[in-house]
Motif scaffolding. Structure first.
Motif, PDB file in Angstrom:
ATOM      1  N   ILE A 196     -14.734  -0.637  -7.943  1.00 18.01           N
ATOM      2  CA  ILE A 196     -14.190  -0.430  -6.603  1.00 18.01           C
ATOM      3  C   ILE A 196     -12.693  -0.705  -6.579  1.00 18.01           C
ATOM      4  O   ILE A 196     -11.937  -0.048  -5.853  1.00 18.01           O
ATOM      5  N   GLN A 197     -12.222  -1.644  -7.403  1.00 18.77           N
ATOM      6  CA  GLN A 197     -10.783  -1.910  -7.452  1.00 18.77           C
ATOM      7  C   GLN A 197     -10.025  -0.681  -7.953  1.00 18.77           C
ATOM      8  O   GLN A 197      -8.977  -0.321  -7.402  1.00 18.77           O
ATOM      9  N   LYS A 198     -10.556  -0.025  -8.981  1.00 23.92           N
ATOM     10  CA  LYS A 198      -9.907   1.182  -9.489  1.00 23.92           C
ATOM     11  C   LYS A 198      -9.867   2.276  -8.429  1.00 23.92           C
ATOM     12  O   LYS A 198      -8.861   2.974  -8.269  1.00 23.92           O
ATOM     13  N   GLU A 199     -10.978   2.430  -7.709  1.00 23.22           N
ATOM     14  CA  GLU A 199     -11.034   3.437  -6.644  1.00 23.22           C
ATOM     15  C   GLU A 199     -10.028   3.123  -5.544  1.00 23.22           C
ATOM     16  O   GLU A 199      -9.347   4.010  -5.017  1.00 23.22           O
ATOM     17  N   THR A 205      -4.993   3.931  -2.523  1.00 16.27           N
ATOM     18  CA  THR A 205      -3.724   3.426  -2.008  1.00 16.27           C
ATOM     19  C   THR A 205      -2.581   4.361  -2.371  1.00 16.27           C
ATOM     20  O   THR A 205      -1.699   4.651  -1.553  1.00 16.27           O
ATOM     21  N   HIS A 206      -2.612   4.861  -3.600  1.00 16.16           N
ATOM     22  CA  HIS A 206      -1.578   5.801  -4.049  1.00 16.16           C
ATOM     23  C   HIS A 206      -1.629   7.084  -3.225  1.00 16.16           C
ATOM     24  O   HIS A 206      -0.580   7.607  -2.798  1.00 16.16           O
ATOM     25  N   VAL A 207      -2.841   7.581  -2.985  1.00 16.47           N
ATOM     26  CA  VAL A 207      -3.008   8.811  -2.206  1.00 16.47           C
ATOM     27  C   VAL A 207      -2.468   8.629  -0.786  1.00 16.47           C
ATOM     28  O   VAL A 207      -1.740   9.487  -0.262  1.00 16.47           O
ATOM     29  N   LEU A 208      -2.811   7.528  -0.158  1.00 16.58           N
ATOM     30  CA  LEU A 208      -2.387   7.289   1.221  1.00 16.58           C
ATOM     31  C   LEU A 208      -0.879   7.103   1.312  1.00 16.58           C
ATOM     32  O   LEU A 208      -0.257   7.463   2.326  1.00 16.58           O
ATOM     33  N   LEU A 263       0.542  10.566   1.238  1.00 20.70           N
ATOM     34  CA  LEU A 263       0.289  11.286   2.493  1.00 20.70           C
ATOM     35  C   LEU A 263       0.909  10.595   3.710  1.00 20.70           C
ATOM     36  O   LEU A 263       0.767  11.064   4.832  1.00 20.70           O
ATOM     37  N   LYS A 264       1.566   9.460   3.461  1.00 19.76           N
ATOM     38  CA  LYS A 264       2.239   8.693   4.517  1.00 19.76           C
ATOM     39  C   LYS A 264       1.273   8.275   5.629  1.00 19.76           C
ATOM     40  O   LYS A 264       1.582   8.374   6.817  1.00 19.76           O
ATOM     41  N   GLN A 265       0.108   7.793   5.211  1.00 16.22           N
ATOM     42  CA  GLN A 265      -0.924   7.345   6.147  1.00 16.22           C
ATOM     43  C   GLN A 265      -0.904   5.816   6.215  1.00 16.22           C
ATOM     44  O   GLN A 265      -1.839   5.131   5.796  1.00 16.22           O
ATOM     45  N   ASP A 266       0.178   5.275   6.742  1.00 17.24           N
ATOM     46  CA  ASP A 266       0.365   3.823   6.755  1.00 17.24           C
ATOM     47  C   ASP A 266      -0.722   3.087   7.540  1.00 17.24           C
ATOM     48  O   ASP A 266      -1.163   2.015   7.143  1.00 17.24           O
TER      49      ASP A 266
END
Length: 245
Positions: free
Chosen positions: A92-95, A100-103, A106-109
């Protein structure tokens, strides 16, 4: 749905929404509809595991149609449900790190805050950067307090309780539960409210074991109140709480 004692009616409405999505011209609502039904409805009567694949579909559909807000909400809920279904902490940590990188991209703060909270919880349970994790959670609580974000505050406290219970830090767990109050009010319909109720019951039961007199009776009463909620949910068809009883 579940909090109002009518989980089956809520799920029937969710199924109706799924059928509406099959109509021409409804593709633009796919991600948001999946987010709502899988986050707030289906887990009250179906295995939590069954929400994982639809939430991934909602995430992918949202990206395809340009509804990044709903897509990322599906992604965040999927991460929490993976955690609650018992995916290994390392996995789950890897996921979460990937999410986090994806968000960030996408600038989904707003949604990223919830991913960071879960990642912090996982790291703390694994014994990684414990002091830094505490600082992150305390900072989130301070932000929630200053902005009046009761949902964020309740979610942070519920995840702090996760760590305290798993680490068997029962005195601190009891202090948190008593200070935070009824967090179910702000986690309504989320699976997190169910999980919190179970941890709350465990905390009070453990406190009762080491108490005496009126204090012991008070702790047992609080534990019984939480367990009674779980029994009602189980009676109403929530298969995800059966192993809590």
């Amino acid at each position: 749905c579940g909090p109002f004692g009518k989980p089956h009616e809520g799920c029937e409405m969710a199924k109706a929404a799924d059928l509406i999505l099959e109509r021409p011209g409804m593709r633009s609502s796919t991600a948001n509809t999946i987010f709502v039904t899988q986050c707030f409805c289906y887990h009250w009567t179906s295995p939590l595991q069954d929400t994982i694949e639809p939430l991934l579909k909602g995430y992918q559909a949202g990206l395809e149609i340009g509804d990044t807000d709903s897509a990322c909400k599906c992604l965040a809920v999927r991460m929490y449900h993976l955690y609650f279904t018992g995916l290994s902490l390392g996995s789950i940590q890897k996921e979460l790190e990937a999410a986090t990188h994806v968000l960030t991209q996408l600038k989904q703060d707003g949604t990223q805050v919830f991913i960071i909270l879960l990642l912090t919880t996982v790291k703390k349970r694994r014994g990684l950067d414990a002091e830094a994790c505490d600082d992150i959670m305390d900072s989130m609580l301070a932000t929630a307090s200053s902005t009046g974000d009761f949902t964020l505050s309740a979610l942070v406290n519920s995840m702090k309780l996760e760590v305290l219970v798993f680490c068997q830090e029962w005195r601190q767990a009891l202090e948190l539960v008593q200070k935070a109050g009824n967090m179910r009010l702000f986690l309504s319909s989320l699976f997190g409210s169910v999980r919190y109720t179970f941890l709350e019951a465990l905390t009070y039961l453990k406190a009762a074991q080491s108490a005496s007199g009126w204090k012991k009776r008070q702790m047992k009463k609080c534990a019984h109140k939480a367990m009674q909620l779980i029994r009602v949910w189980a009676k109403n068809g929530n298969v995800n709480v059966v192993h809590y009883l």
